[in-house]
Design a protein around this motif. Structure first.
Motif, PDB file in Angstrom:
ATOM      1  N   ILE A  64     -11.744   0.484  -9.230  1.00  0.00           N
ATOM      2  CA  ILE A  64     -11.606   1.936  -9.110  1.00  0.00           C
ATOM      3  C   ILE A  64     -10.126   2.338  -9.141  1.00  0.00           C
ATOM      4  O   ILE A  64      -9.724   3.231  -9.876  1.00  0.00           O
ATOM      5  N   PHE A  65      -9.308   1.638  -8.331  1.00  0.00           N
ATOM      6  CA  PHE A  65      -7.904   2.048  -8.246  1.00  0.00           C
ATOM      7  C   PHE A  65      -7.166   1.803  -9.570  1.00  0.00           C
ATOM      8  O   PHE A  65      -6.327   2.608  -9.969  1.00  0.00           O
TER       9      PHE A  65
ATOM     10  N   LYS B 251       3.633   9.887  -2.486  1.00  0.00           N
ATOM     11  CA  LYS B 251       3.291   9.289  -3.775  1.00  0.00           C
ATOM     12  C   LYS B 251       2.719  10.310  -4.743  1.00  0.00           C
ATOM     13  O   LYS B 251       2.605  10.026  -5.934  1.00  0.00           O
TER      14      LYS B 251
ATOM     15  N   LEU C  86      -9.278   2.357   1.173  1.00  0.00           N
ATOM     16  CA  LEU C  86      -8.208   3.339   1.095  1.00  0.00           C
ATOM     17  C   LEU C  86      -7.287   3.276   2.304  1.00  0.00           C
ATOM     18  O   LEU C  86      -6.123   3.624   2.213  1.00  0.00           O
ATOM     19  N   THR C  87      -7.816   2.843   3.441  1.00  0.00           N
ATOM     20  CA  THR C  87      -6.962   2.761   4.620  1.00  0.00           C
ATOM     21  C   THR C  87      -6.391   1.366   4.785  1.00  0.00           C
ATOM     22  O   THR C  87      -5.685   1.116   5.750  1.00  0.00           O
ATOM     23  N   MET C  88      -6.692   0.444   3.850  1.00  0.00           N
ATOM     24  CA  MET C  88      -6.288  -0.953   3.987  1.00  0.00           C
ATOM     25  C   MET C  88      -6.686  -1.461   5.365  1.00  0.00           C
ATOM     26  O   MET C  88      -5.923  -2.141   6.042  1.00  0.00           O
ATOM     27  N   GLY C  89      -7.888  -1.119   5.787  1.00  0.00           N
ATOM     28  CA  GLY C  89      -8.429  -1.726   6.987  1.00  0.00           C
ATOM     29  C   GLY C  89      -8.014  -1.124   8.311  1.00  0.00           C
ATOM     30  O   GLY C  89      -8.341  -1.660   9.355  1.00  0.00           O
ATOM     31  N   ALA C  90      -7.290  -0.004   8.274  1.00  0.00           N
ATOM     32  CA  ALA C  90      -6.936   0.630   9.539  1.00  0.00           C
ATOM     33  C   ALA C  90      -8.203   1.058  10.256  1.00  0.00           C
ATOM     34  O   ALA C  90      -8.240   1.177  11.463  1.00  0.00           O
ATOM     35  N   VAL C  91      -9.252   1.303   9.466  1.00  0.00           N
ATOM     36  CA  VAL C  91     -10.527   1.717  10.034  1.00  0.00           C
ATOM     37  C   VAL C  91     -11.601   0.777   9.523  1.00  0.00           C
ATOM     38  O   VAL C  91     -11.685   0.523   8.332  1.00  0.00           O
ATOM     39  N   LYS C  92     -12.377   0.236  10.429  1.00  0.00           N
ATOM     40  CA  LYS C  92     -13.421  -0.709  10.009  1.00  0.00           C
ATOM     41  C   LYS C  92     -14.587   0.040   9.367  1.00  0.00           C
ATOM     42  O   LYS C  92     -14.980   1.078   9.840  1.00  0.00           O
TER      43      LYS C  92
ATOM     44  N   PHE D 173     -12.078  12.300   2.782  1.00  0.00           N
ATOM     45  CA  PHE D 173     -11.493  11.048   3.260  1.00  0.00           C
ATOM     46  C   PHE D 173     -11.233  11.121   4.760  1.00  0.00           C
ATOM     47  O   PHE D 173     -11.643  10.244   5.529  1.00  0.00           O
TER      48      PHE D 173
ATOM     49  N   ARG E 155       0.836  -1.209   0.000  1.00  0.00           N
ATOM     50  CA  ARG E 155       0.000   0.000   0.000  1.00  0.00           C
ATOM     51  C   ARG E 155       0.873   1.262   0.000  1.00  0.00           C
ATOM     52  O   ARG E 155       0.447   2.303  -0.450  1.00  0.00           O
ATOM     53  N   PHE E 156       2.093   1.137   0.503  1.00  0.00           N
ATOM     54  CA  PHE E 156       2.919   2.323   0.703  1.00  0.00           C
ATOM     55  C   PHE E 156       3.941   2.547  -0.405  1.00  0.00           C
ATOM     56  O   PHE E 156       4.583   3.581  -0.448  1.00  0.00           O
TER      57      PHE E 156
ATOM     58  N   ALA F 297       2.156   8.825   3.451  1.00  0.00           N
ATOM     59  CA  ALA F 297       2.509   7.956   2.336  1.00  0.00           C
ATOM     60  C   ALA F 297       1.952   8.503   1.028  1.00  0.00           C
ATOM     61  O   ALA F 297       2.638   8.520   0.007  1.00  0.00           O
TER      62      ALA F 297
ATOM     63  N   LEU G  11     -15.392   2.204   0.771  1.00  0.00           N
ATOM     64  CA  LEU G  11     -14.304   2.897   0.090  1.00  0.00           C
ATOM     65  C   LEU G  11     -13.229   3.343   1.080  1.00  0.00           C
ATOM     66  O   LEU G  11     -12.039   3.185   0.828  1.00  0.00           O
ATOM     67  N   VAL G  12     -13.670   3.860   2.222  1.00  0.00           N
ATOM     68  CA  VAL G  12     -12.716   4.304   3.231  1.00  0.00           C
ATOM     69  C   VAL G  12     -11.892   3.125   3.729  1.00  0.00           C
ATOM     70  O   VAL G  12     -10.677   3.214   3.872  1.00  0.00           O
TER      71      VAL G  12
ATOM     72  N   TRP H 262      -6.476  -8.290   1.781  1.00  0.00           N
ATOM     73  CA  TRP H 262      -6.869  -7.679   3.039  1.00  0.00           C
ATOM     74  C   TRP H 262      -8.357  -7.871   3.301  1.00  0.00           C
ATOM     75  O   TRP H 262      -8.768  -8.397   4.328  1.00  0.00           O
TER      76      TRP H 262
ATOM     77  N   MET I 188     -12.843  11.743  -3.301  1.00  0.00           N
ATOM     78  CA  MET I 188     -11.701  10.837  -3.126  1.00  0.00           C
ATOM     79  C   MET I 188     -11.693   9.692  -4.126  1.00  0.00           C
ATOM     80  O   MET I 188     -10.675   9.047  -4.317  1.00  0.00           O
TER      81      MET I 188
ATOM     82  N   LEU J 207      -1.224   7.573   6.612  1.00  0.00           N
ATOM     83  CA  LEU J 207      -1.661   7.366   5.228  1.00  0.00           C
ATOM     84  C   LEU J 207      -1.482   8.628   4.398  1.00  0.00           C
ATOM     85  O   LEU J 207      -1.081   8.572   3.236  1.00  0.00           O
TER      86      LEU J 207
ATOM     87  N   TYR K  81       3.575   2.532  10.968  1.00  0.00           N
ATOM     88  CA  TYR K  81       2.133   2.362  10.831  1.00  0.00           C
ATOM     89  C   TYR K  81       1.720   0.956  11.233  1.00  0.00           C
ATOM     90  O   TYR K  81       0.810   0.746  12.028  1.00  0.00           O
TER      91      TYR K  81
ATOM     92  N   PHE L  98      -0.962  -0.677  13.985  1.00  0.00           N
ATOM     93  CA  PHE L  98      -2.279  -1.205  13.634  1.00  0.00           C
ATOM     94  C   PHE L  98      -2.362  -2.684  13.354  1.00  0.00           C
ATOM     95  O   PHE L  98      -3.405  -3.277  13.515  1.00  0.00           O
ATOM     96  N   TYR L  99      -1.305  -3.277  12.868  1.00  0.00           N
ATOM     97  CA  TYR L  99      -1.459  -4.661  12.427  1.00  0.00           C
ATOM     98  C   TYR L  99      -0.720  -5.607  13.339  1.00  0.00           C
ATOM     99  O   TYR L  99      -0.141  -6.584  12.889  1.00  0.00           O
TER     100      TYR L  99
ATOM    101  N   THR M 188       9.685   5.814   2.976  1.00  0.00           N
ATOM    102  CA  THR M 188       8.315   5.322   3.032  1.00  0.00           C
ATOM    103  C   THR M 188       8.205   4.072   3.897  1.00  0.00           C
ATOM    104  O   THR M 188       7.292   3.943   4.701  1.00  0.00           O
TER     105      THR M 188
END
Lengths: 275, 292
Positions: free
Chosen positions: A205-206, B228, A269-275, B172, A115-116, B224, A265-266, A156, B114, B221, B283, B287-288, B276
């Protein structure tokens, strides 16, 4: 005393909400109206709000300027990379959700880290490699490169989805003598379809929105719509109506998909940091 | 029972995805590292030679690189606080009960910016900000401000990038924070609302603690994504005028794609990637942590 005050607060809140909506939507309104203007109207000073709309720009970009072809390229690339990401990603997601093995954590980290990674890091080496392999300016090069972001998204979201399916179902199937693959294919995958759908929409979309890989890897035959749109900016006489018609054609499908998947969508975009 | 899975089975499930990501993610990266150790220009391929770490030294001592990094950091430091402030305001308003239909519509319209193709945002910016024909200058005229040359003037072009970054990413931030607010247990929130009339106290001591994960997620995010950031400034200004909006990804693209110096561009890209990854690890640590 309290009632009028509350009503006033409600009015203020309503106005604020309208302002937020207007702020978000106005650029789209302007894009669509400009796309319906002739070049003469588009270059009016001050800008015209009321005019006779024409579809000439759409006609021209679609059939004379190869925007139609580039839209088809975009569809081919986005659909194929999404399908490939689902085919490769769902078994991996199932394994991450169900199996225990060494290095699982590290593998997980690696998937998410994609993602980064900025596309500009990969674009040049891939440009050189694809040139060697004769893959330059082909759909395949873009389809494969877009896996760098579509695959992590599918993995993910689907891992999350598989985890929400009760393990008892798997255990019952094991007692029936079903193989792992059979359990995945016939029991869990059908139940995980909502996750597959959401991650497919997000991948689409991406991929559809991507510019840098497309710009560097596909200059002519496989050119996608965003890369096509920016070529109009080159040259002296900037055709505003045509640019906005192309932009409208590009943006409409993603906006429809985004509204369908608006709740997710959120998350994507956050790859799941936020449910 | 489920835990006993043969190694072959695991491999069959994970192998294809891992192989694919190795092929498209890691192999080009290694190739980039290899190229970054060479003096390699597409227009002078015959003169390609191994130069070791020279490119890295050039990049690290190159003011252009650090100026682009500085611009990227400046953009981040100006636009992200504004996005956070506006996003928090929007999230709090949307979180309050009442006006449900209105709020659903607002939430839907927040999704649009977004999702919009980033390249199209740059094109839209060009059209709307044009000094003569642009609608933004027309609107500024209504409140008595003279037309501004947004695209042609270095400072204004930078401001224009900030404005569009705010347009695209405030929604966002708002939606991420709104999701964070919905993790506050309603009983606690209601109890606090009965205790005090001060919205600020409720926010500070009840809601904010639940927002911390979302806030950190937004910060990292956005970091990052700012690193980008390419499509929007590229389509709007091509990094110009001069190098006023040449953010780090735009700079690397110019060196590699328009100056054909792929050796140097690769070194720049690798250094940016190191930055990055450092941030990504940060990050992930937040979170993970847990899988299962």
């Amino acid at each position: 005393m309290a009632a009028p005050l509350q009503r006033r607060a409600l009015w203020a809140e309503g106005l604020l909400l309208i302002a937020i909506c207007a702020f978000c939507i106005f650029p789209f309104y302007w894009m669509v109206t400009t796309s319906l203007k002739t070049q003469v109207v588009a270059l009016q000073d001050p800008p015209a709000w009321i005019f006779t709309p024409t579809l000439a720009n759409y006609w021209e970009v679609l059939f004379e300027d190869r925007v139609g072809v580039s839209l088809i390229n975009s569809i081919i690339v986005a659909v194929c990379t999404t399908a490939l990401a689902v085919i490769l990603g769902t078994p991996a997601a199932y394994a991450l959700a169900r199996f225990e093995f060494r290095g699982k954590q590290d593998l997980w980290f690696w998937f998410i880290t994609n993602r980064f990674v900025s596309p500009v890091v990969l674009a040049f080496p891939v440009f050189l490699i694809s040139r060697e392999l004769g893959l330059r300016d082909t759909h395949l090069a873009l389809i494969l490169m877009y896996l760098t972001f579509t695959l992590p998204i599918v993995i993910w979201i689907c891992t999350d989805q598989f985890r929400s399916i009760p393990r008892e179902l798997d255990e019952a199937a094991v007692l029936e003598g079903a193989s792992k693959w059979r359990i995945f294919r016939s029991i869990c995958l059908p139940l995980a379809m909502p996750g597959v759908a959401v991650s497919s929409i997000l991948s689409f979309i991406f991929s559809w929105n991507e510019l840098l890989f497309a710009y560097i890897l596909a200059p002519k035959a496989a050119k996608t719509a965003p890369a096509m749109a920016i070529t109009f900016m080159e040259g002296y006489d900037v055709p505003y109506g045509k640019i906005m018609a192309t932009s409208t054609l590009i943006v409409i499908p993603v906006l429809i998909f985004a509204l369908i998947a608006s709740k997710h969508l959120v998350r994507g975009l956050t790859m799941g940091a936020v449910k | 029972m489920i835990a006993h899975v043969r190694r072959k089975t695991i491999f069959a499930f994970l192998g294809p995805a891992v192989a694919a990501l190795l092929l498209v993610g890691i192999a080009p990266l290694l190739y980039a590292v290899w190229k970054s150790l060479h003096d390699f220009n597409l227009t002078k391929q015959a003169q390609t030679k191994f130069v070791g770490l020279e490119n890295y030294w050039t990049v690290l001592t190159d003011p252009t690189f650090w100026q682009a990094m500085g611009r990227t950091a400046t953009l981040f430091l100006i636009s992200v606080p504004i996005q956070l402030a506006l996003g928090l305001l929007i999230a709090i308003v949307l979180h309050r009960p009442g006006l449900t239909l209105f709020k659903t519509l607002t939430r839907l319209s927040l999704v649009l910016p977004m999702a919009t193709t980033y390249a199209v945002v740059g094109l839209l910016a060009q059209v709307m900000l044009n000094q003569k024909y642009g609608v933004v200058n027309q609107m500024l005229g209504w409140i008595g401000i003279d037309p501004i040359n947004f695209i042609g003037d270095p400072t204004n072009a930078f401001i224009a990038v900030i404005i569009w970054d705010i347009w695209q990413w405030t929604p966002f931030v708002a939606l991420v924070l709104l999701a964070g607010l919905s993790t506050v247990p309603p009983e606690i929130e209601e109890a606090a609302q009965l205790e005090t009339k001060s919205q600020w106290l409720v926010f500070r001591f009840v809601q904010l603690p639940f927002l911390i994960p979302s806030l950190v997620a937004v910060l990292i995010l956005r970091t990052a994504d700012t690193l980008k950031l390419f499509d929007m400034p590229f389509t709007m200004t091509r990094g110009g005028p001069g190098s006023a909006t040449e953010f780090i990804a735009v700079l690397i693209e110019r060196v590699g794609n328009r100056q054909f110096d792929i050796g140097l561009a690769s070194a720049q890209a690798i250094i940016m990637l190191a930055i990055t990854i450092f941030l990504a690890r940060l990050y992930i640590r937040f979170f993970y942590r847990e899988v299962n």
